[in-house]
Design a protein around this motif. Structure first.
Motif, PDB file in Angstrom:
ATOM      1  N   HIS A  50      44.625  31.631  31.671  1.00 33.51           N
ATOM      2  CA  HIS A  50      44.089  30.113  31.466  1.00 33.51           C
ATOM      3  C   HIS A  50      42.524  30.274  31.051  1.00 33.51           C
ATOM      4  O   HIS A  50      42.188  29.594  30.209  1.00 33.51           O
ATOM      5  CB  HIS A  50      43.952  29.294  32.725  1.00 33.51           C
ATOM      6  CG  HIS A  50      43.361  28.218  32.884  1.00 33.51           C
ATOM      7  ND1 HIS A  50      43.730  26.963  31.984  1.00 33.51           N
ATOM      8  CD2 HIS A  50      42.078  27.981  33.261  1.00 33.51           C
ATOM      9  CE1 HIS A  50      42.854  26.015  32.288  1.00 33.51           C
ATOM     10  NE2 HIS A  50      41.822  26.525  33.044  1.00 33.51           N
ATOM     11  N   ILE A  51      41.892  31.286  31.759  1.00 29.28           N
ATOM     12  CA  ILE A  51      40.456  31.289  31.470  1.00 29.28           C
ATOM     13  C   ILE A  51      40.256  32.214  30.067  1.00 29.28           C
ATOM     14  O   ILE A  51      39.719  31.825  29.198  1.00 29.28           O
ATOM     15  CB  ILE A  51      39.888  32.279  32.326  1.00 29.28           C
ATOM     16  CG1 ILE A  51      39.809  31.541  33.795  1.00 29.28           C
ATOM     17  CG2 ILE A  51      38.555  32.871  31.827  1.00 29.28           C
ATOM     18  CD1 ILE A  51      39.027  32.410  35.084  1.00 29.28           C
ATOM     19  N   ARG A  65      40.976  24.468  40.122  1.00 30.19           N
ATOM     20  CA  ARG A  65      40.678  25.838  40.729  1.00 30.19           C
ATOM     21  C   ARG A  65      39.500  26.612  40.064  1.00 30.19           C
ATOM     22  O   ARG A  65      38.423  27.217  40.339  1.00 30.19           O
ATOM     23  CB  ARG A  65      41.822  26.773  41.231  1.00 30.19           C
ATOM     24  CG  ARG A  65      41.456  28.001  42.018  1.00 30.19           C
ATOM     25  CD  ARG A  65      41.060  27.537  43.401  1.00 30.19           C
ATOM     26  NE  ARG A  65      40.804  28.955  44.157  1.00 30.19           N
ATOM     27  CZ  ARG A  65      41.733  29.633  44.810  1.00 30.19           C
ATOM     28  NH1 ARG A  65      42.931  28.940  44.941  1.00 30.19           N
ATOM     29  NH2 ARG A  65      41.193  30.671  45.677  1.00 30.19           N
ATOM     30  N   THR A  66      39.730  26.653  38.713  1.00 33.50           N
ATOM     31  CA  THR A  66      38.785  27.253  37.785  1.00 33.50           C
ATOM     32  C   THR A  66      38.497  26.422  36.561  1.00 33.50           C
ATOM     33  O   THR A  66      39.534  25.798  36.027  1.00 33.50           O
ATOM     34  CB  THR A  66      39.254  28.767  37.177  1.00 33.50           C
ATOM     35  OG1 THR A  66      40.663  28.407  36.584  1.00 33.50           O
ATOM     36  CG2 THR A  66      39.671  29.811  38.517  1.00 33.50           C
ATOM     37  N   ASN A 104      38.516  39.388  34.336  1.00 36.18           N
ATOM     38  CA  ASN A 104      39.437  38.450  35.122  1.00 36.18           C
ATOM     39  C   ASN A 104      40.628  38.547  34.161  1.00 36.18           C
ATOM     40  O   ASN A 104      40.613  38.603  32.980  1.00 36.18           O
ATOM     41  CB  ASN A 104      38.744  37.145  35.012  1.00 36.18           C
ATOM     42  CG  ASN A 104      39.666  35.986  35.389  1.00 36.18           C
ATOM     43  OD1 ASN A 104      40.568  35.775  34.873  1.00 36.18           O
ATOM     44  ND2 ASN A 104      39.394  35.641  36.749  1.00 36.18           N
ATOM     45  N   LYS A 105      41.584  38.513  34.969  1.00 34.16           N
ATOM     46  CA  LYS A 105      43.089  38.442  34.347  1.00 34.16           C
ATOM     47  C   LYS A 105      44.090  37.057  34.210  1.00 34.16           C
ATOM     48  O   LYS A 105      45.098  37.166  33.934  1.00 34.16           O
ATOM     49  CB  LYS A 105      44.032  39.632  35.048  1.00 34.16           C
ATOM     50  CG  LYS A 105      43.390  40.948  35.219  1.00 34.16           C
ATOM     51  CD  LYS A 105      43.577  41.690  34.051  1.00 34.16           C
ATOM     52  CE  LYS A 105      43.026  43.217  34.277  1.00 34.16           C
ATOM     53  NZ  LYS A 105      43.272  43.803  32.930  1.00 34.16           N
ATOM     54  N   ASP A 106      43.159  35.999  34.546  1.00 33.89           N
ATOM     55  CA  ASP A 106      43.902  34.872  34.269  1.00 33.89           C
ATOM     56  C   ASP A 106      43.862  34.302  32.830  1.00 33.89           C
ATOM     57  O   ASP A 106      43.035  34.126  32.260  1.00 33.89           O
ATOM     58  CB  ASP A 106      43.018  33.674  35.165  1.00 33.89           C
ATOM     59  CG  ASP A 106      43.634  32.421  35.236  1.00 33.89           C
ATOM     60  OD1 ASP A 106      44.579  32.189  34.442  1.00 33.89           O
ATOM     61  OD2 ASP A 106      42.952  31.748  35.937  1.00 33.89           O
ATOM     62  N   PHE A 163      34.279  28.881  39.599  1.00 34.18           N
ATOM     63  CA  PHE A 163      35.621  29.059  40.628  1.00 34.18           C
ATOM     64  C   PHE A 163      35.587  28.383  41.823  1.00 34.18           C
ATOM     65  O   PHE A 163      34.344  28.281  42.615  1.00 34.18           O
ATOM     66  CB  PHE A 163      35.416  30.602  40.882  1.00 34.18           C
ATOM     67  CG  PHE A 163      35.865  31.648  39.696  1.00 34.18           C
ATOM     68  CD1 PHE A 163      37.124  31.782  39.347  1.00 34.18           C
ATOM     69  CD2 PHE A 163      34.824  31.902  39.270  1.00 34.18           C
ATOM     70  CE1 PHE A 163      37.349  32.791  38.126  1.00 34.18           C
ATOM     71  CE2 PHE A 163      34.832  32.849  38.045  1.00 34.18           C
ATOM     72  CZ  PHE A 163      36.230  33.217  37.602  1.00 34.18           C
ATOM     73  N   THR A 168      43.090  39.018  29.392  1.00 35.06           N
ATOM     74  CA  THR A 168      42.135  39.624  30.045  1.00 35.06           C
ATOM     75  C   THR A 168      40.767  39.145  29.373  1.00 35.06           C
ATOM     76  O   THR A 168      40.477  39.070  28.248  1.00 35.06           O
ATOM     77  CB  THR A 168      42.073  41.127  30.066  1.00 35.06           C
ATOM     78  OG1 THR A 168      43.249  41.299  30.728  1.00 35.06           O
ATOM     79  CG2 THR A 168      40.957  41.443  31.038  1.00 35.06           C
ATOM     80  N   GLY A 220      38.680  38.026  40.332  1.00 36.03           N
ATOM     81  CA  GLY A 220      38.843  39.208  39.642  1.00 36.03           C
ATOM     82  C   GLY A 220      38.057  40.484  40.154  1.00 36.03           C
ATOM     83  O   GLY A 220      37.549  40.339  41.247  1.00 36.03           O
ATOM     84  N   GLU A 279      39.032  37.092  44.468  1.00 33.47           N
ATOM     85  CA  GLU A 279      39.795  36.051  44.044  1.00 33.47           C
ATOM     86  C   GLU A 279      39.463  35.651  42.495  1.00 33.47           C
ATOM     87  O   GLU A 279      40.336  35.241  41.777  1.00 33.47           O
ATOM     88  CB  GLU A 279      39.578  34.690  44.726  1.00 33.47           C
ATOM     89  CG  GLU A 279      39.694  34.698  46.402  1.00 33.47           C
ATOM     90  CD  GLU A 279      38.543  34.880  47.000  1.00 33.47           C
ATOM     91  OE1 GLU A 279      38.039  34.402  47.883  1.00 33.47           O
ATOM     92  OE2 GLU A 279      37.478  35.613  46.378  1.00 33.47           O
TER      93      GLU A 279
END
Length: 348
Positions: free
Chosen positions: A334-335, A58-59, A330-332, A167, A307, A202, A200
């Protein structure tokens, strides 16, 4: 009597020649014939660019030369449309590929802030000049659903140090970004996501807007660490105010700047470097093998390993108040972890 051997040898020679021809013909048709699979002549040369495999994650996060490869793959695999925003434009292998996709029937639109070499492409392009500041966003949208947010321009050298996030299947974010492209093509300079649009991927912010204030607010939330790589920094803007406050309350701030020089021969980031160092930040200039021959062109920050702030904006007053910029918060995790790992590799 003396003529018979001569006649006999001629006959034998003809027979031998005929046998050689017959055997050669047999071998050619038996072993040398290529498989046709009922292919029509016009299908022997592909009429469109060959599709390539891309990760279904997905990312995905990419750095440096990886960026060109993923951009190329996404351009190759586009089915309907490709819409791009960039600051500098010039003819390159990527623009050649975009022209091929246009010839394949793909809707290709590019908005640029500057045409460096005057090249006029075969796809649709608008050079957006502004009264104040520059047109500086850097993003790509494919088939109204897949998005790349990058610090890299179409004209960026592959040796330059950049970052990008892909993304997949994010139609809301894609719609926001396509609206930006479509508005410029319609000669409309609209306010868009100036206080932030939730998507989606962020929060998307376009400057001029509250992008720098929102980054400052994220820095104020920091509890442990801020790690950032930035091309250009000035010492007076909300981003630096938030960073200074975070450092004051004990947040470990590690920063890497480019050491590029202005027309006066001085390092552009020296003042901000000295200011933040005095406040307690741990700073260094980029020390890649290329040194000054290659740009350290990043614009990212990772906060508490969770973040990530990234996009097109340098930490300058122009980026905050005058230039057209795109910022993503962005709050993922993983990123964030991908960016942090990359940063740590530079800071060793």
């Amino acid at each position: 009597m003396g003529k018979k051997p001569l006649i006999s040898s001629k006959i034998l020679l003809k027979i031998e020649t005929l046998l050689i021809i017959a055997v050669s013909f047999f071998l050619l048709n038996t072993f040398g014939k290529k498989e046709t699979t009922n292919q029509r002549p016009e299908e022997s040369i592909p009429q469109v660019v060959e599709k390539t495999e891309i990760s279904t994650e997905r990312t995905s996060v990419f750095f440096d030369e990886e960026i060109y490869e993923i951009e190329k793959k996404m351009v190759v695999n586009a089915q309907k449309s490709i819409k791009i925003a960039t600051y500098t434009y010039s003819k390159s292998p990527l623009t050649d590929l975009l022209e091929k996709r246009k010839n394949d029937g793909i809707d290709v639109k590019v908005v640029s802030g500057k045409n460096r070499d005057g090249h006029i492409p075969q796809f649709d392009m608008v050079v957006n000049t502004q009264k104040n500041g520059i047109y500086h966003p850097k993003f790509m949208v494919f088939d109204s659903k897949d998005v790349i947010i990058s610090s890299s321009n179409i004209s960026s050298e592959r040796s330059a140090s950049n970052s990008a996030v892909l993304f997949r299947d994010v139609p809301v974010a894609a719609s926001v970004l396509e609206s930006e492209i479509d508005a410029v093509f319609s000669n409309k300079f609209e306010r868009r996501c100036e206080t932030g649009c939730e998507t989606e991927i962020g929060t998307i912010i376009f400057n001029p807007g509250r992008g720098c204030v929102l980054i400052k607010n994220e820095f104020l939330k920091a509890e442990k660490s801020i790690k950032a790589g930035v091309y250009t920094v000035t010492s007076k803007n909300p981003v630096i105010t938030g960073l200074k406050t975070a450092i004051k309350k004990g947040v470990d701030a590690k920063l890497i700047f480019d050491n590029w020089k202005g027309d006066d021969g001085k390092v552009v980031n020296k003042k901000a470097f000295s200011y933040l160092s005095a406040k307690g930040a741990s700073l260094k200039y980029d020390e890649t093998e290329q040194k000054n021959e290659s740009l350290f062109h990043h614009k990212f920050a990772v906060i508490d390993g969770v973040t990530t702030v990234f996009g097109s904006m340098n930490w300058t007053s122009s980026g905050c108040y005058r230039n057209r910029e795109i910022i993503v918060i962005n709050k993922d995790p993983h990123i964030a972890q991908k960016f942090e790992k990359y940063f740590d590799s530079l800071n060793q």
